[in-house]
Motif scaffolding. Sequence first.
Motif, PDB file in Angstrom:
ATOM      1  N   THR A 185       3.587  -0.526  -4.754  1.00  0.00           N
ATOM      2  CA  THR A 185       3.354   0.916  -4.698  1.00  0.00           C
ATOM      3  C   THR A 185       4.680   1.601  -5.028  1.00  0.00           C
ATOM      4  N   PRO A 186       4.657   2.888  -5.323  1.00  0.00           N
ATOM      5  CA  PRO A 186       5.941   3.593  -5.509  1.00  0.00           C
ATOM      6  C   PRO A 186       6.848   3.445  -4.294  1.00  0.00           C
ATOM      7  N   ARG A 187       6.298   3.485  -3.084  1.00  0.00           N
ATOM      8  CA  ARG A 187       7.106   3.338  -1.865  1.00  0.00           C
ATOM      9  C   ARG A 187       7.741   1.944  -1.801  1.00  0.00           C
ATOM     10  N   ALA A 188       7.027   0.942  -2.220  1.00  0.00           N
ATOM     11  CA  ALA A 188       7.583  -0.410  -2.227  1.00  0.00           C
ATOM     12  C   ALA A 188       8.803  -0.480  -3.137  1.00  0.00           C
ATOM     13  N   PHE A 189       8.748   0.174  -4.283  1.00  0.00           N
ATOM     14  CA  PHE A 189       9.889   0.177  -5.189  1.00  0.00           C
ATOM     15  C   PHE A 189      11.055   0.972  -4.614  1.00  0.00           C
ATOM     16  N   GLU A 190      10.787   1.996  -3.836  1.00  0.00           N
ATOM     17  CA  GLU A 190      11.867   2.749  -3.204  1.00  0.00           C
ATOM     18  C   GLU A 190      12.661   1.887  -2.229  1.00  0.00           C
ATOM     19  N   ARG A 191      12.017   0.915  -1.612  1.00  0.00           N
ATOM     20  CA  ARG A 191      12.694   0.051  -0.637  1.00  0.00           C
ATOM     21  C   ARG A 191      13.827  -0.753  -1.267  1.00  0.00           C
ATOM     22  N   VAL A 192      13.726  -1.019  -2.560  1.00  0.00           N
ATOM     23  CA  VAL A 192      14.777  -1.785  -3.219  1.00  0.00           C
ATOM     24  C   VAL A 192      16.122  -1.065  -3.136  1.00  0.00           C
ATOM     25  N   LEU A 193      16.095   0.237  -3.011  1.00  0.00           N
ATOM     26  CA  LEU A 193      17.345   0.987  -2.904  1.00  0.00           C
ATOM     27  C   LEU A 193      18.121   0.638  -1.635  1.00  0.00           C
ATOM     28  N   ASP A 194      17.415   0.134  -0.632  1.00  0.00           N
ATOM     29  CA  ASP A 194      18.069  -0.254   0.614  1.00  0.00           C
ATOM     30  C   ASP A 194      18.803  -1.589   0.511  1.00  0.00           C
ATOM     31  N   LEU A 195      18.593  -2.318  -0.574  1.00  0.00           N
ATOM     32  CA  LEU A 195      19.291  -3.592  -0.737  1.00  0.00           C
ATOM     33  C   LEU A 195      20.766  -3.345  -0.880  1.00  0.00           C
TER      34      LEU A 195
END
Length: 81
Positions: free
Chosen positions: A71-81
Amino acid sequence: MAFLDDIGLAYRAADVGIVRAGGATLAELLAVNLPAFVIPLPNSVGDHQRLNAHAFANTGAGEVVEQSQLTPRAFERVLDL
């Protein structure tokens, strides 16, 4: 891109990878210390990509997202890496 002739250049230019969970790919990412958003191929033989992805994530090097959960939200989580 369908194929890269110089993967080393791509790794040096990248801040994060968005990849499938093939063993060689994940080993290369670990070798160059590149975090990744790993999406295991759902129909891989013996479910090996899911196993690879979770082993990679357990090192702290990335995050696993199942293809069915993209989902778009799932892709946003990558920024937390």
